[in-house]
Design a protein around this motif. Structure first.
Motif, PDB file in Angstrom:
ATOM      1  N   PRO A  39       0.807  -1.215   0.000  1.00 47.59           N
ATOM      2  CA  PRO A  39       0.000   0.000   0.000  1.00 47.59           C
ATOM      3  C   PRO A  39       0.843   1.271   0.000  1.00 47.59           C
ATOM      4  O   PRO A  39       1.949   1.306   0.553  1.00 47.59           O
ATOM      5  N   ARG A  75      -1.522  -1.233   5.219  1.00 46.61           N
ATOM      6  CA  ARG A  75      -2.577  -0.364   4.728  1.00 46.61           C
ATOM      7  C   ARG A  75      -2.044   1.052   4.577  1.00 46.61           C
ATOM      8  O   ARG A  75      -1.051   1.423   5.211  1.00 46.61           O
ATOM      9  N   THR A  76      -2.709   1.851   3.746  1.00 44.55           N
ATOM     10  CA  THR A  76      -2.239   3.223   3.519  1.00 44.55           C
ATOM     11  C   THR A  76      -2.485   4.102   4.728  1.00 44.55           C
ATOM     12  O   THR A  76      -1.724   5.046   4.974  1.00 44.55           O
ATOM     13  N   ASP A  77      -3.536   3.828   5.489  1.00 43.49           N
ATOM     14  CA  ASP A  77      -3.840   4.640   6.669  1.00 43.49           C
ATOM     15  C   ASP A  77      -3.468   3.898   7.949  1.00 43.49           C
ATOM     16  O   ASP A  77      -4.225   3.888   8.922  1.00 43.49           O
ATOM     17  N   GLU A  78      -2.299   3.266   7.939  1.00 43.04           N
ATOM     18  CA  GLU A  78      -1.842   2.473   9.079  1.00 43.04           C
ATOM     19  C   GLU A  78      -1.815   3.328  10.343  1.00 43.04           C
ATOM     20  O   GLU A  78      -1.122   4.344  10.407  1.00 43.04           O
ATOM     21  N   LEU A 174      -8.287  -5.497   9.013  1.00 47.82           N
ATOM     22  CA  LEU A 174      -7.530  -4.744   8.012  1.00 47.82           C
ATOM     23  C   LEU A 174      -8.426  -3.921   7.101  1.00 47.82           C
ATOM     24  O   LEU A 174      -7.924  -3.124   6.308  1.00 47.82           O
ATOM     25  N   THR A 175      -9.734  -4.093   7.200  1.00 47.30           N
ATOM     26  CA  THR A 175     -10.645  -3.364   6.320  1.00 47.30           C
ATOM     27  C   THR A 175     -11.245  -2.125   6.986  1.00 47.30           C
ATOM     28  O   THR A 175     -11.875  -1.309   6.310  1.00 47.30           O
ATOM     29  N   THR A 285      -0.102 -12.499   6.842  1.00 52.79           N
ATOM     30  CA  THR A 285       0.350 -11.194   6.342  1.00 52.79           C
ATOM     31  C   THR A 285       1.866 -11.039   6.411  1.00 52.79           C
ATOM     32  O   THR A 285       2.402 -10.035   5.944  1.00 52.79           O
ATOM     33  N   ASN A 387      -9.525 -11.224   6.548  1.00 51.56           N
ATOM     34  CA  ASN A 387      -9.485  -9.764   6.532  1.00 51.56           C
ATOM     35  C   ASN A 387      -8.846  -9.193   7.793  1.00 51.56           C
ATOM     36  O   ASN A 387      -8.952  -8.005   8.070  1.00 51.56           O
TER      37      ASN A 387
END
Length: 400
Positions: A39, A75-78, A174-175, A285, A387
């Motif tokens: 990401p 994720r991009t917004d970790e 993760l979603t 992951t 997820n």
């Protein structure tokens, strides 16, 4: 960024949900250290061979610090991890915190907990026997057992379990948007902070009291950091083992000959559990790191500032390390000790002895109590959970 593959998860593209995805197996043979997309329009190195992963996990040039630029986040917004989440620390900070916890999780101390674990197992199975069919095994047994165990070890009231169970599910999802994960962490940290204060006023024989009295009150560990340590232990300590129990149950039901071997030799149970740990794809992951200096992994040069993802589920199915790795074989015995289910090196799971003890007691007891245990749905209808950070099931309906 070039058009690259991303990390495949179990069950991707309709594959068998407990096997290593076909792409990972293929890459392991053809390009065991390869670039993949992560990401944020960035790339990272994916490592899939057992030897390379173990070697990398021992290399101090690979940092666990998620705050370093270029870290290969999921994720991009970790969201930021709380202070005290020592799995993201490097030495010397990691060493200091981990030493504070070593005594509680030493094998000899876990051995003393086994009668209590057995008591909890029997009680949960008694309650399960009274439930109408079908029974959700994950809810009735897989999740409550490690929850009870961690509550008793840490000193967290079991009656408060929904506080951390519900927030754990949100933290690991993760979603969910990053701000929701931050909010869930905030609720858990607030609860544990209040508990730490209560234990400081009235300490008992548990880990929260030990941190409150011997670490926080002495100034050795700031309260904020102690709360983060407890959050990590509670979160990972109950969710991972819960999923191992549920996935292990499915796997044994799918391999009846192996189940008979598990039940046929009590002395072989510890080694059999190690084979299950190798076989099950819990941390799908991967373990993630960032290079702080140039280094070589599997003949490939990784530059400082580049991310690295260590695919331990692929490493545990590497034919160079394990003969016929795609086959569950409980007769492998202790030759399977080198598996990567707990990681390797300084970050190897601090609670692994506790998790082993629970699995060694829980799985045989489950099948001995319910010899006719079977899935209440077709295997293809089992709701696998991919997820979240740890692989598992949403529910596991069974009958007997």
């Amino acid at each position: 960024m070039p058009d690259l593959d991303t990390l495949p998860y179990p069950g991707d593209q309709g594959e068998y949900p407990l096997d290593t995805p076909g792409r990972l197996a293929r890459w392991q043979e053809e390009e065991p250290v390869r670039r993949i997309a992560v990401p944020g329009d960035r790339t990272a190195w994916l490592v899939t061979r057992h030897h390379d992963i173990r070697t990398a996990l021992m290399d101090s040039r690979l940092s666990a610090d998620r705050n370093r630029p270029g870290f290969p986040h999921l994720r991009t917004d970790e969201p930021p991890m709380p202070k005290g989440t020592f799995s993201q620390y490097d030495p010397p900070e990691h060493t200091v915190v981990r030493r504070m916890l070593t005594k509680a999780f030493m094998p000899k101390n876990i051995e003393r907990l086994k009668p209590r674990i057995r008591h909890n197992v029997d009680g949960l199975l008694d309650a399960m026997a009274q439930k109408p069919h079908p029974v959700n095994l994950h809810e009735a047994f897989g999740l409550p057992l490690p929850t009870l165990t961690m509550c008793e070890l840490l000193g967290v009231p079991y009656g408060d379990r929904t506080v951390f169970q519900d927030n754990t599910q949100q933290i690991l999802d993760l979603t969910l948007p990053g701000e929701e994960v931050v909010a869930a962490f905030g609720r858990m940290l607030s609860y544990l902070g209040d508990l730490l204060d209560a234990k400081a006023r009235a300490p008992q024989d548990d880990l929260v009291s030990d941190l409150a009295v011997n670490r926080v009150s002495t100034g050795e560990l700031p309260k904020e950091e102690a709360v983060g340590v407890l959050a990590l232990l509670l979160l990972a300590g109950h969710d991972t083992t819960a999923n191992f129990i549920s996935l292990g149950t499915i796997t044994l039901l799918r391999n009846p000959e192996q189940l008979r071997r598990l039940l046929g030799d009590t002395d072989a149970v510890p080694a059999a559990v190690e084979e299950l740990l190798r076989y099950l794809p819990l941390l799908h992951t991967g373990i993630r790191r960032i290079a702080t200096a140039d280094l070589e992994i599997g003949g490939v040069t990784v530059r400082a500032g580049e991310g690295v993802i260590l695919a331990i589920t692929a490493g545990n199915r590497d034919p160079r390390a394990f003969e016929k790795p795609e086959v569950l074989d409980l007769d492998r015995g202790w030759t399977v000790r080198g598996h990567l289910a707990w990681g390797h090196g300084i970050h190897q799971c601090v609670g692994q002895s506790l998790a082993r003890a629970q699995l060694q007691i829980a799985l045989p007891a489950l099948f001995e109590r319910f010899p006719g245990l079977r899935l209440a749905v077709d295997f293809n209808e089992v709701a696998f959970r991919d997820n979240t950070l740890f692989y598992g099931v949403h529910e596991l309906p069974v009958v007997w």
